[in-house]
Structures are given as structure tokens and as C-alpha cells.
Design an enzyme around this catalytic site. Structure first.
Site, short mmCIF file in Angstrom:
data_model
loop_
_atom_site.label_atom_id
_atom_site.label_comp_id
_atom_site.label_asym_id
_atom_site.label_seq_id
_atom_site.Cartn_x
_atom_site.Cartn_y
_atom_site.Cartn_z
N HIS A 105 5.74 -9.76 10.70
CA HIS A 105 6.49 -9.80 9.44
C HIS A 105 8.20 -9.98 9.80
O HIS A 105 8.56 -9.10 10.81
CB HIS A 105 6.37 -8.32 8.88
CG HIS A 105 5.05 -8.11 8.49
ND1 HIS A 105 4.36 -8.57 7.32
CD2 HIS A 105 4.02 -7.17 8.94
CE1 HIS A 105 3.10 -8.02 7.18
NE2 HIS A 105 2.99 -7.17 7.94
N TYR A 143 10.33 0.17 8.30
CA TYR A 143 8.97 -0.36 8.74
C TYR A 143 8.48 0.70 9.58
O TYR A 143 7.16 1.02 9.51
CB TYR A 143 9.07 -1.82 9.22
CG TYR A 143 7.73 -2.17 9.46
CD1 TYR A 143 7.25 -3.08 8.43
CD2 TYR A 143 7.19 -1.99 10.57
CE1 TYR A 143 6.02 -3.57 8.74
CE2 TYR A 143 5.78 -2.71 10.87
CZ TYR A 143 5.21 -3.50 9.76
OH TYR A 143 3.92 -4.08 10.10
N ASP A 194 -3.39 -8.32 5.59
CA ASP A 194 -2.22 -9.28 5.23
C ASP A 194 -2.12 -10.29 6.27
O ASP A 194 -1.44 -11.35 6.33
CB ASP A 194 -1.07 -8.31 5.35
CG ASP A 194 -0.85 -7.36 6.50
OD1 ASP A 194 -1.96 -6.94 6.85
OD2 ASP A 194 0.27 -6.88 6.82
N HIS A 230 0.76 -1.08 -0.13
CA HIS A 230 -0.02 0.03 0.06
C HIS A 230 0.89 1.28 0.13
O HIS A 230 0.77 2.02 0.91
CB HIS A 230 -1.18 0.04 1.11
CG HIS A 230 -0.67 -0.32 2.63
ND1 HIS A 230 0.28 0.49 3.19
CD2 HIS A 230 -1.06 -1.13 3.49
CE1 HIS A 230 0.35 0.15 4.43
NE2 HIS A 230 -0.59 -0.91 4.62
N HIS A 270 -1.05 -0.73 15.15
CA HIS A 270 -1.28 0.73 14.48
C HIS A 270 -2.86 0.57 13.95
O HIS A 270 -3.14 1.59 13.31
CB HIS A 270 -0.18 1.01 13.33
CG HIS A 270 -0.73 -0.13 12.00
ND1 HIS A 270 -0.94 0.18 10.93
CD2 HIS A 270 -0.64 -1.58 12.02
CE1 HIS A 270 -1.22 -0.56 10.07
NE2 HIS A 270 -1.00 -1.80 10.70
N ASP A 324 2.31 -6.43 14.08
CA ASP A 324 3.11 -5.64 13.54
C ASP A 324 4.39 -4.95 14.04
O ASP A 324 5.29 -4.57 13.36
CB ASP A 324 2.29 -4.34 12.81
CG ASP A 324 1.31 -4.85 11.57
OD1 ASP A 324 1.88 -5.71 10.99
OD2 ASP A 324 0.48 -4.23 11.18
N HIS A 349 -4.49 -8.90 15.10
CA HIS A 349 -4.79 -7.70 14.07
C HIS A 349 -5.76 -8.14 12.81
O HIS A 349 -5.22 -9.16 12.21
CB HIS A 349 -3.51 -7.28 13.69
CG HIS A 349 -3.23 -6.20 12.97
ND1 HIS A 349 -4.35 -5.03 12.82
CD2 HIS A 349 -2.54 -5.79 11.86
CE1 HIS A 349 -3.94 -4.22 11.93
NE2 HIS A 349 -2.64 -4.58 11.51
N GLU A 355 -5.77 -6.23 9.86
CA GLU A 355 -5.55 -5.81 8.45
C GLU A 355 -5.36 -7.24 7.52
O GLU A 355 -4.79 -8.13 8.07
CB GLU A 355 -4.28 -5.05 8.76
CG GLU A 355 -3.93 -4.33 7.50
CD GLU A 355 -2.91 -3.37 7.28
OE1 GLU A 355 -2.67 -3.02 8.23
OE2 GLU A 355 -2.92 -2.28 6.15
FE1 FEO Z 1 -1.40 -3.79 10.04
FE2 FEO Z 1 0.95 -6.29 8.62
O1 FEO Z 1 -0.67 -5.27 8.98
#
Ligand code: FEO
Length: 397
Positions: free
Chosen positions: A225, A192, A82, A24, A145, A164, A78, A80
Site C-alpha cells: 500500500h 497505518y 485487498d 474496515h 499481520h 502490509d 498475504h 487478505e
Molecule cells: Fe492485510 Fe493490506 O491487507
């Protein structure tokens, strides 16, 4: 990639995404990973899932350890996509008895997947569940976040699954911080932080204080990640402290776009002035630099000097991109100035200056404009601007 045991009976079961190049708007030249973790105890528990196209990798990894139908619980730290993109298929396949998430997590899951019938178990910060020999304490990290964000802490294993937080976009065949070059790892971590967590820096300070106040013993941080921290926790925690305080170094960035090199010449002369003041600087021509790489340098730079030619009463498109992106990430404690050449109207400097004001950047100069091409006298004014910014940066030390 095969499951990897990260602590006794706790496995990495995620997926590597070698090919993603844009997350993104954040450039990911070395790909990323979607980390998920499986705790094998009386209640077998999966922590987070993976991006939708990688669900088969996740199921295959779980299958190497246990029949997926034997997984009892799913924790969604989380929402999101991903991390939650494959939640619908995983719930379908695994049929977990319970899906643990925060109250905001439940709302976000319903808003994404429109399933009220999943076996949600809403948990609060500090709440602990027993898996058998292992227990898990949830720590809500709202707006780190997303509003739903939380982390999962295993006291017996001194392990923090950090969602994250502490992550990096870097696909490697290694899973641990001590298996890769630490300098490169910290660079990916900084990028990041700058592109994802920077706006929430005051909350990062609170989180670090909270972890200390709770006396949580942590000897491993497993983000969703990139690499898992087991040998360099001191380095990443200290880096998060530094980045979130946003004091910056004696360093300035000259970020510019130029139509016919006049603005560029001004930028070089400003750089001369910074050098004369004894301040390091980096130049970024927006025809070549990516917004997210620029943010990595914004993270520890005290000075921001933005320059642009005026095009059709505005800024050039690449500058519009960068100031929009940077404003959203809310860097703090910066000193700045704008510059640029123009033909007849000259709005670019005003537009950048207004953006600086919105970002609460302390203006060292009202902005320097040059008509068409800079004369030697104009270039001397640019150098003077550089010296002024440099001296102001030094005065903040
Ligand atoms: Fe906020 Fe890795 O997603």
C-alpha cells in the site's frame, strides 16, 4: 496508472483506489493503493494482486510489459482480500505454473476461494527460489499481520517487497517516498501502524532484529500500500522501532463524549491540570473525531484520559465504539483515568475503568464522577486529576 520500473526489470503494476473512504473501520480520506510487482526474468513473476474491482487495472499494466500468459509464477505474500481478491481471475487469465505462498497462505487461499487444484508451492521462511538472474528469498512474518503473511526479498536488487509492513493508505500519482512530502508520508505511515500493526508490536521488534541478524542489505522497501521507500528508509525503520517499543511521549489524550456538556467541562478542567503539570494534551470529542485518527495519536501518547456521560446504565455509543476498537489494538505502556457526569446510576466511569484494566492501562486514579453538572469545586477536582496524570506521565520519563 502506468507500470513504473522500481528496480531494473522489476515494475510496479498495481492500482490506485482514489475513492475508498473506509477500510474496515479505518478512515482513508486520501484513498489507498494496491501495489503489485512484476519481476521480468527467465521466470516472469507477479508479486501479489489487487482488490477484486481493480483486476482489469492489473491485467492492463502487465499487458503493457508482457503477454499476461507469459507470466510464469505468482507469489501471494498475504491473503487478505485487498491483495488476493483478484487471485482467482488472475490465475484464470495468466495460468501461472506455480503459486508460491506460505503454508498458512495455502490454507487461507483454500478457505477463501475453495480451489485445491491451483499449482500451490508452499515455501518456508528462508527458502530461496531462482527466477533467472534474480533470486527471491521468502521471509515469513506470521501475524504481521495475518498468520499467512510473508515478505519477498531480492538479494541482488537489495529490494524487500514487504506486504502490509511499512505501508500507508494514501493514493498519489507518485510512487516513491522522495516524490512526496515526507512529513505527510510519515503521518500516513503512523496511522497505518497504529490501526493495523500495533497489536503485533513485539513481532515488529523481532522482525527488525531478524533483518539485522540475517545481515539483509536493503536499499528499497516496496509495500503493498502507498509509496515505495527508497530515500528515507532510515526514517521509516527508525519510526517502526519507536512505534513498536511503545514508550510514548510526554503527551496525554482526553477522549470524551458528552450529553449536556458536563463531561466536556470536566475534560477541559482536566486539560488545565495537565497544562499545569507541563504535559501536552489533545482533546477529542467523539462527535467529531474518528476512531482511527484517535489511534494515530494514541500511538505516541503516554496518557489516556477517557470521559463519558452515563446513558441508560452504559456509555454513549461513540465511546463504546472507541473503547472496543482501542482494546482490540492493544496499546501498551499507558497511564490512564476515567471521568464523566451522571444523573442517578453513573456506570460509564466504571465501564471505562474496567476496559482500562483489560488493556493493562496503569490507573492513576480510580475514576472521577460528577452528578449532573460540575460545580467549581468539582472542576478543581478535575484539574487535580489532570495534574496527577501529568505528574505520573512525567515520572515515567
Ligand atoms: Fe492485510 Fe493490506 O491487507
Amino acid at each position: 496508472m502506468q507500470p513504473v520500473e522500481i528496480k531494473k526489470d522489476i515494475y510496479w503494476v498495481g492500482a490506485l483506489d482514489w475513492n475508498i473512504r473506509d477500510f474496515h473501520g479505518y478512515s482513508t480520506p486520501k484513498g489507498t493503493t494496491y501495489n503489485a510487482y512484476l519481476a521480468m526474468d527467465e521466470k516472469i513473476t507477479l508479486f501479489d494482486t489487487v482488490k477484486k474491482p481493480f483486476k482489469e487495472n492489473l491485467i492492463r499494466n502487465i499487458s503493457k510489459l508482457v503477454d499476461p500468459r507469459k507470466v510464469d509464477y505468482l507469489v501471494v505474500n498475504h491473503v487478505e482480500m485487498d491483495h488476493s481478491g483478484s487471485v482467482p481471475e488472475i490465475i484464470q487469465e495468466l495460468q501461472p505454473q506455480k503459486v508460491f505462498c506460505s503454508a498458512m497462505g495455502k490454507k487461507a487461499l483454500v478457505d477463501h476461494y475453495h480451489r485445491e487444484d491451483w499449482p500451490y508451492q508452499v515455501v518456508e521462511s528462508g527458502q530461496t527460489i531462482q527466477l533467472g538472474k534474480k533470486s527471491v528469498q521468502f521471509i515469513e512474518t506470521r501475524m504481521l499481520h495475518w498468520p499467512d503473511s510473508m515478505m519477498s526479498y531480492f538479494p541482488e536488487d537489495q529490494l524487500l517487497i514487504s506486504s502490509d509492513g511499512f505501508g500507508q493508505h494514501w493514493a498519489t500519482s507518485q510512487r516513491f517516498d522522495d516524490q512526496v512530502d515526507i512529513h505527510e508520508l510519515l503521518k500516513h505511515s503512523a496511522k497505518y501502524y497504529a490501526n493495523i500493526l500495533l497489536p503485533y508490536s513485539p513481532l515488529v521488534q523481532k522482525l527488525l532484529a531478524n533483518v539485522q541478524a540475517l545481515g539483509l542489505k536493503i536499499d528499497m522497501i516496496a509495500p503493498d500500500h502507498g509509496l515505495i521507500w527508497r530515500s528515507h528508509l532510515d526514517k521509516i525503520i527508525s519510526a517502526y522501532d519507536t512505534w513498536s517499543l511503545q514508550k510514548g511521549k510526554e503527551k496525554a489524550l482526553i477522549i470524551y463524549d458528552t450529553m449536556w456538556h458536563s463531561t466536556e467541562k470536566m475534560g477541559y478542567a482536566i486539560g488545565d491540570g495537565l497544562s499545569q503539570a507541563g504535559v501536552d494534551f489533545q482533546m477529542f470529542n467523539l462527535k467529531y473525531a474518528h476512531r482511527s485518527d484517535i489511534m494515530s495519536e494514541v500511538l505516541d501518547s503516554r496518557g489516556l484520559i477517557l470521559g463519558c456521560s452515563t446513558l441508560n446504565n452504559g456509555v454513549l455509543p461513540a465511546m463504546a465504539d472507541v473503547i472496543t476498537y482501542m482494546k482490540g489494538l492493544r496499546p501498551a505502556n499507558k497511564l490512564g483515568a476515567a471521568f464523566g457526569s451522571y444523573g442517578w446510576s453513573g456506570e460509564a466511569v466504571k465501564i471505562i475503568t474496567e476496559c482500562f484494566e483489560d488493556m493493562k492501562v496503569e490507573l492513576v486514579d480510580p475514576g472521577l464522577r460528577v452528578k449532573f453538572a460540575p460545580s467549581n469545586e468539582d472542576l478543581e477536582k478535575c484539574a487535580e486529576l489532570g495534574r496527577k496524570v501529568g505528574q505520573a506521565i512525567k515520572a515515567k520519563s
